[in-house]
Design a protein around this motif. Sequence first.
Motif, PDB file in Angstrom:
ATOM      1  N   GLU A 220      -3.970  -4.001   3.460  1.00 57.13           N
ATOM      2  CA  GLU A 220      -5.043  -4.150   2.488  1.00 57.13           C
ATOM      3  C   GLU A 220      -5.429  -2.782   1.948  1.00 57.13           C
ATOM      4  O   GLU A 220      -5.710  -1.873   2.729  1.00 57.13           O
ATOM      5  CB  GLU A 220      -6.276  -4.813   3.112  1.00 57.13           C
ATOM      6  N   PRO A 221      -5.436  -2.609   0.624  1.00 57.16           N
ATOM      7  CA  PRO A 221      -5.890  -1.330   0.057  1.00 57.16           C
ATOM      8  C   PRO A 221      -7.389  -1.180   0.214  1.00 57.16           C
ATOM      9  O   PRO A 221      -8.073  -2.076   0.738  1.00 57.16           O
ATOM     10  CB  PRO A 221      -5.477  -1.440  -1.416  1.00 57.16           C
ATOM     11  N   GLU A 222      -7.917  -0.051  -0.247  1.00 54.83           N
ATOM     12  CA  GLU A 222      -9.351   0.179  -0.175  1.00 54.83           C
ATOM     13  C   GLU A 222     -10.119  -0.881  -0.962  1.00 54.83           C
ATOM     14  O   GLU A 222      -9.645  -1.393  -1.982  1.00 54.83           O
ATOM     15  CB  GLU A 222      -9.692   1.552  -0.762  1.00 54.83           C
ATOM     16  N   HIS A 223     -11.315  -1.202  -0.470  1.00 54.55           N
ATOM     17  CA  HIS A 223     -12.177  -2.149  -1.162  1.00 54.55           C
ATOM     18  C   HIS A 223     -13.184  -1.378  -2.032  1.00 54.55           C
ATOM     19  O   HIS A 223     -12.977  -0.219  -2.348  1.00 54.55           O
ATOM     20  CB  HIS A 223     -12.861  -3.056  -0.148  1.00 54.55           C
ATOM     21  N   GLN A 224     -14.259  -1.995  -2.405  1.00 56.52           N
ATOM     22  CA  GLN A 224     -15.191  -1.383  -3.356  1.00 56.52           C
ATOM     23  C   GLN A 224     -16.073  -0.304  -2.746  1.00 56.52           C
ATOM     24  O   GLN A 224     -16.729   0.431  -3.468  1.00 56.52           O
ATOM     25  CB  GLN A 224     -16.089  -2.484  -3.964  1.00 56.52           C
TER      26      GLN A 224
ATOM     27  N   SER B  75     -13.337  12.361  -1.663  1.00 57.73           N
ATOM     28  CA  SER B  75     -12.360  12.181  -2.737  1.00 57.73           C
ATOM     29  C   SER B  75     -12.389  13.383  -3.667  1.00 57.73           C
ATOM     30  O   SER B  75     -13.453  13.778  -4.147  1.00 57.73           O
ATOM     31  CB  SER B  75     -12.660  10.902  -3.535  1.00 57.73           C
TER      32      SER B  75
ATOM     33  N   PRO C 281     -15.380   6.108  -1.146  1.00 59.15           N
ATOM     34  CA  PRO C 281     -14.617   6.849  -0.139  1.00 59.15           C
ATOM     35  C   PRO C 281     -15.488   7.843   0.603  1.00 59.15           C
ATOM     36  O   PRO C 281     -16.541   8.270   0.122  1.00 59.15           O
ATOM     37  CB  PRO C 281     -13.553   7.570  -0.977  1.00 59.15           C
TER      38      PRO C 281
ATOM     39  N   ARG D  57     -11.947   5.018 -10.053  1.00 63.18           N
ATOM     40  CA  ARG D  57     -11.360   4.992  -8.716  1.00 63.18           C
ATOM     41  C   ARG D  57      -9.881   5.353  -8.784  1.00 63.18           C
ATOM     42  O   ARG D  57      -9.152   4.893  -9.675  1.00 63.18           O
ATOM     43  CB  ARG D  57     -11.514   3.619  -8.075  1.00 63.18           C
TER      44      ARG D  57
ATOM     45  N   VAL E 290       0.814  -1.214   0.000  1.00 72.03           N
ATOM     46  CA  VAL E 290       0.000   0.000   0.000  1.00 72.03           C
ATOM     47  C   VAL E 290       0.850   1.268   0.000  1.00 72.03           C
ATOM     48  O   VAL E 290       0.355   2.342  -0.340  1.00 72.03           O
ATOM     49  CB  VAL E 290      -0.980   0.017   1.199  1.00 72.03           C
TER      50      VAL E 290
ATOM     51  N   ARG F 133      -3.928   2.787  -3.607  1.00 68.17           N
ATOM     52  CA  ARG F 133      -5.176   3.107  -2.945  1.00 68.17           C
ATOM     53  C   ARG F 133      -6.247   2.047  -3.159  1.00 68.17           C
ATOM     54  O   ARG F 133      -7.153   1.885  -2.337  1.00 68.17           O
ATOM     55  CB  ARG F 133      -5.710   4.463  -3.433  1.00 68.17           C
ATOM     56  N   ALA F 134      -6.197   1.333  -4.299  1.00 66.00           N
ATOM     57  CA  ALA F 134      -7.201   0.310  -4.603  1.00 66.00           C
ATOM     58  C   ALA F 134      -6.629  -0.634  -5.654  1.00 66.00           C
ATOM     59  O   ALA F 134      -5.675  -0.296  -6.358  1.00 66.00           O
ATOM     60  CB  ALA F 134      -8.496   0.936  -5.108  1.00 66.00           C
TER      61      ALA F 134
ATOM     62  N   VAL G  21      -6.387   4.581  -8.001  1.00 62.26           N
ATOM     63  CA  VAL G  21      -5.721   3.328  -7.618  1.00 62.26           C
ATOM     64  C   VAL G  21      -4.291   3.554  -7.160  1.00 62.26           C
ATOM     65  O   VAL G  21      -3.781   2.806  -6.320  1.00 62.26           O
ATOM     66  CB  VAL G  21      -5.771   2.288  -8.757  1.00 62.26           C
TER      67      VAL G  21
END
Length: 276
Positions: A117-121, A127, A124, A262, A66, A228-229, A264
Motif C-alpha cells: 500500500e502506498p502512502e495515504h493522505q 519531505s 509525511p 504530493r 510501490v 509514493r502515493a 506520487v
Amino acid sequence: MTSSTLFTDAMTLVRIDGHDDSDDVASFTGELNEHWTIGPKVHGGAMLALCANAARTAHGGGLQPVAVSASYLWAPDPGPMQLVTTIRKRGRRVSLVDVELNQGERTAVRAAITLSEPEHQAPPLLSFNPVVPLMTPEPPPGLEPIGPGHPMEHIVHLAHGCDIRPALTTLGPRTDGGPPVIEMWVRPKDAAPDVLFALLCGDVSAPVTFAVNRNGWAPTVQLTAYLRAIPADGWLRVICSCVQIGQDWFDEDHTVVDCEGRIVVQTRQLAMVPAR
C-alpha cells in the motif's frame, strides 16, 4: 494494430486461461500500442506500467506496485505481446512478483514488482519536494501542448493519448554550467491520472542529454520506479534531472508531483548517451 489513443486501452490485458497449473504463474496478452511510442520505439514507461499492471492483476487483493525495477533487454515493435507473471512472495504487507514482457520468442523487459500500500493522505514525517517551489499546480497560460506545430510533434507520439506541456526553456542546452532540469505538466486525455499513468510519467521527459546537444535515441537499460502515493485528479508536475552524463552512460531522475503537491512517483534510470 489498435487505433485507440486512450491510456486505459493501452493498459488492457487479457488473462490466458490454463497457461500453468500453479496459482503463482499467470500469463496475459496485450498490445504494445502504436500511439504510446517515442519515434518508432515503444515508450519504456508504458512497458513498465504494463508490467506493473500484470503483477497487480495476477496477485489480486488491491495492492499497488510501490516499487518496480525493470531491465530492458531489447526494443520491441508496436503490436501483440505477452506478459508472464510469477508470484515469488505473498506477504501480509508486502508481496513480490516477477514479470517478463515477451514479443514472439524474445523477452523485451524483465521486471521485479513489489506490491503493497502506498502512502495515504496523512502528511509525511519529512519531505524535501523539489517540484512545488518551481512549478505551479497547472501549466502557465500560453504553454502549448505537444501537438500540431510543436517542435516535438513527430517524435512524442504519447501526445495522442495525453496532454504534455513541456517548458521549452528547460529543454535546450545548458550554457551556464548548471545541471539539466527539465519541467513539464502531464495528464491523460479523457481520464483522471491513475497509478499506472503516474508510473509512466516517471519516464515521460525528453532525455537530459539534450543539455549537451545529444538529441538522438537514448535507450533505457534499467529503470527503477517508486510509487509514493495515489495521484489526485488533475495535472501531474514532472521535474527531470541528472547527476552525470558520461561519454557512454547517463543517469536520469524523475520526480512526479500531483495537483495537491504530493510526491506520487520517483524514478531513476541508467541509459545510453545518444551518438553524435
